[in-house]
Design a protein around this motif. Structure first.
Motif, PDB file in Angstrom:
ATOM      1  N   MET A   1       8.865  -6.156  -2.421  1.00  0.00           N
ATOM      2  CA  MET A   1       9.857  -5.098  -2.263  1.00  0.00           C
ATOM      3  C   MET A   1       9.498  -4.240  -1.057  1.00  0.00           C
ATOM      4  SD  MET A   1      10.527  -4.053  -6.235  1.00  0.00           S
ATOM      5  CE  MET A   1      12.175  -3.473  -5.836  1.00  0.00           C
ATOM      6  N   LEU A   2      10.463  -4.076  -0.164  1.00  0.00           N
ATOM      7  CA  LEU A   2      10.308  -3.226   1.008  1.00  0.00           C
ATOM      8  C   LEU A   2      11.054  -1.924   0.752  1.00  0.00           C
ATOM      9  CD1 LEU A   2      10.727  -4.262   4.737  1.00  0.00           C
ATOM     10  CD2 LEU A   2      11.733  -2.166   3.868  1.00  0.00           C
ATOM     11  N   THR A   3      10.362  -0.798   0.869  1.00  0.00           N
ATOM     12  CA  THR A   3      10.997   0.501   0.670  1.00  0.00           C
ATOM     13  C   THR A   3      10.757   1.376   1.886  1.00  0.00           C
ATOM     14  OG1 THR A   3       9.020   1.347  -0.461  1.00  0.00           O
ATOM     15  CG2 THR A   3      10.759   0.410  -1.843  1.00  0.00           C
ATOM     16  N   VAL A   4      11.762   2.165   2.218  1.00  0.00           N
ATOM     17  CA  VAL A   4      11.680   3.103   3.333  1.00  0.00           C
ATOM     18  C   VAL A   4      11.521   4.498   2.764  1.00  0.00           C
ATOM     19  CG1 VAL A   4      12.857   4.034   5.360  1.00  0.00           C
ATOM     20  CG2 VAL A   4      13.088   1.612   4.779  1.00  0.00           C
ATOM     21  N   SER A   5      10.593   5.267   3.309  1.00  0.00           N
ATOM     22  CA  SER A   5      10.340   6.609   2.807  1.00  0.00           C
ATOM     23  C   SER A   5      11.559   7.503   3.012  1.00  0.00           C
ATOM     24  CB  SER A   5       9.134   7.221   3.526  1.00  0.00           C
ATOM     25  OG  SER A   5       9.419   7.398   4.906  1.00  0.00           O
ATOM     26  N   PRO A   6      11.708   8.570   2.210  1.00  0.00           N
ATOM     27  CA  PRO A   6      12.870   9.460   2.354  1.00  0.00           C
ATOM     28  C   PRO A   6      13.015  10.029   3.759  1.00  0.00           C
ATOM     29  CG  PRO A   6      11.696   9.922   0.318  1.00  0.00           C
ATOM     30  CD  PRO A   6      10.847   8.955   1.089  1.00  0.00           C
ATOM     31  N   GLU A   7      11.890  10.257   4.432  1.00  0.00           N
ATOM     32  CA  GLU A   7      11.945  10.799   5.795  1.00  0.00           C
ATOM     33  C   GLU A   7      12.206   9.714   6.837  1.00  0.00           C
ATOM     34  OE1 GLU A   7       9.273  11.016   3.802  1.00  0.00           O
ATOM     35  OE2 GLU A   7       9.647  13.012   2.944  1.00  0.00           O
ATOM     36  N   GLN A   8      12.265   8.468   6.366  1.00  0.00           N
ATOM     37  CA  GLN A   8      12.501   7.306   7.225  1.00  0.00           C
ATOM     38  C   GLN A   8      11.451   7.195   8.335  1.00  0.00           C
ATOM     39  OE1 GLN A   8      16.602   7.379   8.546  1.00  0.00           O
ATOM     40  NE2 GLN A   8      17.354   6.798   6.529  1.00  0.00           N
ATOM     41  N   GLN A   9      10.214   7.573   7.982  1.00  0.00           N
ATOM     42  CA  GLN A   9       9.125   7.499   8.936  1.00  0.00           C
ATOM     43  C   GLN A   9       8.264   6.254   8.768  1.00  0.00           C
ATOM     44  OE1 GLN A   9       8.706   9.751  11.519  1.00  0.00           O
ATOM     45  NE2 GLN A   9      10.698  10.439  10.764  1.00  0.00           N
ATOM     46  N   GLU A  10       8.307   5.645   7.561  1.00  0.00           N
ATOM     47  CA  GLU A  10       7.498   4.458   7.348  1.00  0.00           C
ATOM     48  C   GLU A  10       8.183   3.509   6.383  1.00  0.00           C
ATOM     49  OE1 GLU A  10       3.815   6.100   5.931  1.00  0.00           O
ATOM     50  OE2 GLU A  10       4.420   5.860   3.828  1.00  0.00           O
ATOM     51  N   ALA A  11       7.814   2.253   6.491  1.00  0.00           N
ATOM     52  CA  ALA A  11       8.321   1.203   5.601  1.00  0.00           C
ATOM     53  C   ALA A  11       7.133   0.567   4.902  1.00  0.00           C
ATOM     54  CB  ALA A  11       9.098   0.161   6.392  1.00  0.00           C
ATOM     55  N   ASN A  12       7.211   0.496   3.579  1.00  0.00           N
ATOM     56  CA  ASN A  12       6.087   0.003   2.783  1.00  0.00           C
ATOM     57  C   ASN A  12       6.474  -1.257   2.017  1.00  0.00           C
ATOM     58  OD1 ASN A  12       4.389   2.277   3.441  1.00  0.00           O
ATOM     59  ND2 ASN A  12       5.656   3.490   2.043  1.00  0.00           N
ATOM     60  N   ILE A  13       5.477  -2.086   1.738  1.00  0.00           N
ATOM     61  CA  ILE A  13       5.675  -3.316   0.972  1.00  0.00           C
ATOM     62  C   ILE A  13       4.820  -3.257  -0.299  1.00  0.00           C
ATOM     63  CG2 ILE A  13       5.340  -5.817   0.912  1.00  0.00           C
ATOM     64  CD1 ILE A  13       7.527  -5.264   2.764  1.00  0.00           C
ATOM     65  N   ARG A  14       5.462  -3.592  -1.408  1.00  0.00           N
ATOM     66  CA  ARG A  14       4.752  -3.797  -2.674  1.00  0.00           C
ATOM     67  C   ARG A  14       5.059  -5.214  -3.154  1.00  0.00           C
ATOM     68  NH1 ARG A  14       6.562   1.398  -2.575  1.00  0.00           N
ATOM     69  NH2 ARG A  14       5.106   3.048  -3.232  1.00  0.00           N
ATOM     70  N   VAL A  15       4.058  -5.887  -3.688  1.00  0.00           N
ATOM     71  CA  VAL A  15       4.227  -7.242  -4.191  1.00  0.00           C
ATOM     72  C   VAL A  15       3.875  -7.254  -5.675  1.00  0.00           C
ATOM     73  CG1 VAL A  15       3.503  -9.650  -3.983  1.00  0.00           C
ATOM     74  CG2 VAL A  15       3.691  -8.228  -1.936  1.00  0.00           C
ATOM     75  N   TYR A  16       4.744  -7.867  -6.495  1.00  0.00           N
ATOM     76  CA  TYR A  16       4.557  -7.884  -7.939  1.00  0.00           C
ATOM     77  C   TYR A  16       4.600  -9.318  -8.475  1.00  0.00           C
ATOM     78  CZ  TYR A  16       5.779  -2.902  -7.704  1.00  0.00           C
ATOM     79  OH  TYR A  16       5.819  -1.556  -7.408  1.00  0.00           O
ATOM     80  N   ASP A  17       3.791  -9.559  -9.484  1.00  0.00           N
ATOM     81  CA  ASP A  17       3.900 -10.758 -10.300  1.00  0.00           C
ATOM     82  C   ASP A  17       4.785 -10.407 -11.489  1.00  0.00           C
ATOM     83  OD1 ASP A  17       3.581 -12.808 -12.189  1.00  0.00           O
ATOM     84  OD2 ASP A  17       1.523 -13.201 -11.554  1.00  0.00           O
ATOM     85  N   ILE A  18       5.939 -11.081 -11.621  1.00  0.00           N
ATOM     86  CA  ILE A  18       6.894 -10.749 -12.683  1.00  0.00           C
ATOM     87  C   ILE A  18       7.014 -11.870 -13.704  1.00  0.00           C
ATOM     88  CG2 ILE A  18       8.241  -9.191 -11.231  1.00  0.00           C
ATOM     89  CD1 ILE A  18      10.232 -11.500 -10.818  1.00  0.00           C
ATOM     90  N   SER A  19       6.061 -12.814 -13.675  1.00  0.00           N
ATOM     91  CA  SER A  19       6.172 -13.996 -14.529  1.00  0.00           C
ATOM     92  C   SER A  19       6.089 -13.660 -16.013  1.00  0.00           C
ATOM     93  CB  SER A  19       5.078 -15.008 -14.169  1.00  0.00           C
ATOM     94  OG  SER A  19       3.790 -14.429 -14.294  1.00  0.00           O
TER      95      SER A  19
END
Length: 297
Positions: free
Chosen positions: A206-224
């Motif tokens: 999942m790629l999310t952009v901060s509310p201030e639109q200053q950075e983009a972060n990635i989180r990776v999950y195991d959903i099995s």
């Protein structure tokens, strides 16, 4: 000659320059389909020679899927769904999707009976009958569809952006029901969510952009297991070569093990030219931290 149907490959030259086509789909044993300009090209994957070129009428091609078994190519061109007969090299269907309130198809998958079309700009999943080409729209949540994948007889979708990112399940594609939303993915202060599934549907990035639109972060999950388990730390994408938090990550890919993430950005600058595009490849260490392994222009 060793390719198996359904496998995906990233093709680069020896000097790490990107392969000079926007979309690439290899069909075993010797055909490669690419979009270049306003044409769908059929190439010899051994020699690179052009075997045929089908005129599409527009450079705005947002999706390509090749049915190598039955010999058809499916494309999202402008606001249309286009079907090409790979045997005769002719466009046999050109369906305007504006009548269904959908444009700019960005994802195409198919099975023996149907073709499934989704758009990042619409919350409608379009189910196209492969025999009659009749179209059935199915409403999925309230946001555009970032990604979809079919496993057995189930289709999983993820929204483009939401205050509460979740996975949705389309069971047998006949009726829609949301699965239990993953409470741990809730980010009330985060907008602009993009998601990508692994091919085995066990991993989601999942790629999310901060509310201030200053950075983009990635989180990776195991959903099995049904409840998401985060793999490694959150990592921030390096905004280099003219990229911003809102322009990075036009495309996102995660592998089946959840330890590699591929981030494609169309507006990245390089020695190849202004906004010539790039792919950043991140690897996860055994410690859980992520690092940029490679960048391809």
């Amino acid at each position: 000659t060793t390719l198996d149907d359904g496998e995906s490959y990233l093709i680069t030259s020896e000097d790490n320059s990107t392969f000079p086509y926007l979309f690439v789909n290899i069909v075993p044993p010797i055909e490669l389909y690419s979009v270049s300009g306003k044409e769908l090209l059929k190439l010899d994957s051994v020699t690179g020679a052009t075997k045929s070129a089908i005129y599409l009428g527009s450079e705005n091609v947002f999706a390509l899927a090749v049915n190598s078994v039955d010999g058809f190519s499916y494309l999202g061109v402008d606001d249309n769904f286009v079907v090409v007969d790979n045997t005769t090299d002719r466009v046999i269907r050109d369906i305007n999707l504006g009548q269904y309130g959908v444009g700019r198809i960005t994802s195409i998958i198919f099975d023996d009976n149907s073709i499934y079309l989704s758009s990042s700009n619409s919350n409608l999943l379009l189910v196209v009958d492969r025999n009659t080409y009749s179209v059935e729209p199915i409403r999925v949540g309230t946001n555009g569809i970032s990604e979809m994948i079919k496993v057995d007889e189930q289709i999983y979708t993820s929204p483009v952006s939401s205050d509460n990112p979740s996975l949705s399940l389309l069971e047998d594609v006949a009726r829609y029901r949301p699965t239990t939303e993953f409470s741990r993915l809730k980010r009330k202060t985060v907008r602009n969510v993009k998601a990508a599934f692994s091919e085995n549907a066990k991993i989601v990035a999942m790629l999310t952009v901060s509310p201030e639109q200053q950075e983009a972060n990635i989180r990776v999950y195991d959903i099995s297991s049904g409840e998401p388990k985060q793999l490694g730390n959150v990592f921030t994408i390096e905004l280099i070569n003219g990229l911003s938090a809102t322009s990075v990550g036009d495309s996102l890919l995660v592998n089946n093990d959840g330890d590699k993430v591929f981030i494609g950005s169309q507006l990245s600058n390089s020695s190849r030219g202004f906004r010539s595009g790039s792919i950043m490849i991140y690897h996860r260490k055994s410690t859980g931290s992520w690092f940029r392994k490679q960048i391809i222009y």
